[in-house]
Scaffold this active site. Structure first.
Site, PDB file in Angstrom:
ATOM      1  N   ASP A 128      -0.563  -4.727   4.405  1.00 21.87           N
ATOM      2  CA  ASP A 128      -1.392  -4.906   3.207  1.00 21.87           C
ATOM      3  C   ASP A 128      -0.920  -6.057   2.326  1.00 21.87           C
ATOM      4  O   ASP A 128      -1.077  -6.033   1.100  1.00 21.87           O
ATOM      5  CB  ASP A 128      -1.426  -3.610   2.377  1.00 21.87           C
ATOM      6  CG  ASP A 128      -2.143  -2.488   3.107  1.00 21.87           C
ATOM      7  OD1 ASP A 128      -3.026  -2.789   3.939  1.00 21.87           O
ATOM      8  OD2 ASP A 128      -1.819  -1.314   2.879  1.00 21.87           O
ATOM      9  N   GLN A 129      -0.353  -7.085   2.926  1.00 22.58           N
ATOM     10  CA  GLN A 129       0.145  -8.231   2.165  1.00 22.58           C
ATOM     11  C   GLN A 129      -0.527  -9.542   2.573  1.00 22.58           C
ATOM     12  O   GLN A 129      -0.123 -10.607   2.112  1.00 22.58           O
ATOM     13  CB  GLN A 129       1.663  -8.368   2.365  1.00 22.58           C
ATOM     14  CG  GLN A 129       2.478  -7.168   1.912  1.00 22.58           C
ATOM     15  CD  GLN A 129       2.445  -6.974   0.412  1.00 22.58           C
ATOM     16  OE1 GLN A 129       2.514  -7.940  -0.342  1.00 22.58           O
ATOM     17  NE2 GLN A 129       2.330  -5.735  -0.020  1.00 22.58           N
TER      18      GLN A 129
END
Length: 288
Positions: free
Chosen positions: A231-232
């Site tokens: 999720d980056q």
């Protein structure tokens, strides 16, 4: 112009320098191309230039192959990264989902309504409950269960399906499994996810419970490219919905589903229309 499709999209990026817009625009004009849409941006902090042009080729005096060959010489002169996509060339988008249906249903509706210009050769899921909806749209459904004790075997099967269907892009429509690094690398810049918050807030399980516990006044969703860092990845699109102290967790979930669906579909459309340019962990998005 000998090609059947009159429009094409030309996307370029390179170190910022004087004369880039003039060089590209003049190159197109000299070959009889007409700019239908043009956008550019310079990231002054990175010293990097981004440009996207949609060209009408009705009156062009060369083929698209000749245009490509000649432009490559110009690109080398300026150190450009670039690609050209003929209009009407549809990318093959494979969708992956788990139990939740809202994001998948929204994409399928927009695809069937010709709002998303792509082909969907199949849908992959680690559960069976979405099969009937997918097959109703005439799309093959592949059930690939994920054994917690043998995840590599499941993702080997997924990778085989993606290869067999010639996937240009993979969309995680609330697919709730962590994608292995090898798959992230194979589809870098082509693997799109939706996350139910403003990243990096509320990462992990039960995000709406976490948001409710914090008493948030806004909930949102983030569409991003997937990288090995959970999720980056580079952010494509985000949006928010306002909530109040009277909103319970179920209302947050309902509102969240709406914003997740719209944000993912917009992010996918921007990708399909070559509006997203990535550099490092940031994007430039030339919105329509």
């Amino acid at each position: 112009m000998s090609d059947a499709t009159p429009n094409f999209t030309l996307v370029t990026s390179c170190a910022d320098q004087i004369g880039l817009v003039a060089a590209v625009s003049s190159f197109i004009a000299e070959r009889g191309g007409c700019l239908v849409e043009s956008a550019n941006h310079t990231d002054v902090h990175q010293g990097w230039f981004f440009m996207r042009n949609v060209v009408n080729a009705d009156a062009m005096n060369c083929s698209i192959e000749a245009f490509r060959e000649d432009f490559d010489s110009l690109a080398q002169r300026y150190g450009m990264q670039w690609y050209l996509r003929p209009g009407g060339e549809k990318q093959r988008v494979v969708i992956m989902a788990s139990h939740a249906s809202h994001c998948l249903a929204d994409i399928l509706y927009r695809w069937q309504a010709d709002e998303l210009q792509c082909d969907i050769p199949c849908v992959i899921s680690n559960h069976e409950n979405l099969r009937s909806m997918v097959e109703w749209h005439g799309i093959p459904f592949h059930h690939v269960p994920v054994d917690p004790d043998d995840k590599p075997a499941a993702f080997a099967a997924v990778e085989d399906i993606l290869e067999r269907h010639g996937a240009d892009c993979v969309v995680l429509a609330r697919y709730m499994q962590i994608i292995p690094p090898s798959l992230c690398e194979t589809y870098v810049g082509r693997l799109i996810n939706i996350h139910h918050s403003f990243l990096p807030s509320f990462i992990g399980a039960n995000p709406y419970q976490k948001a409710f516990d914090r008493g948030v006044k806004l909930i949102g969703a983030t569409c991003h490219y997937v990288t090995e860092d959970l999720d980056q990845g580079p952010i494509i699109e985000q949006d928010v919905v306002r909530v109040t102290h009277s909103s319970n967790k179920d209302e947050l979930v309902r509102l969240g589903r709406d914003v997740e669906s719209s944000v993912l579909s917009r992010g996918l459309r921007y990708h399909l229309e070559d509006r997203v340019l990535v550099r490092g962990n940031k994007t430039v998005v030339f919105n329509a």
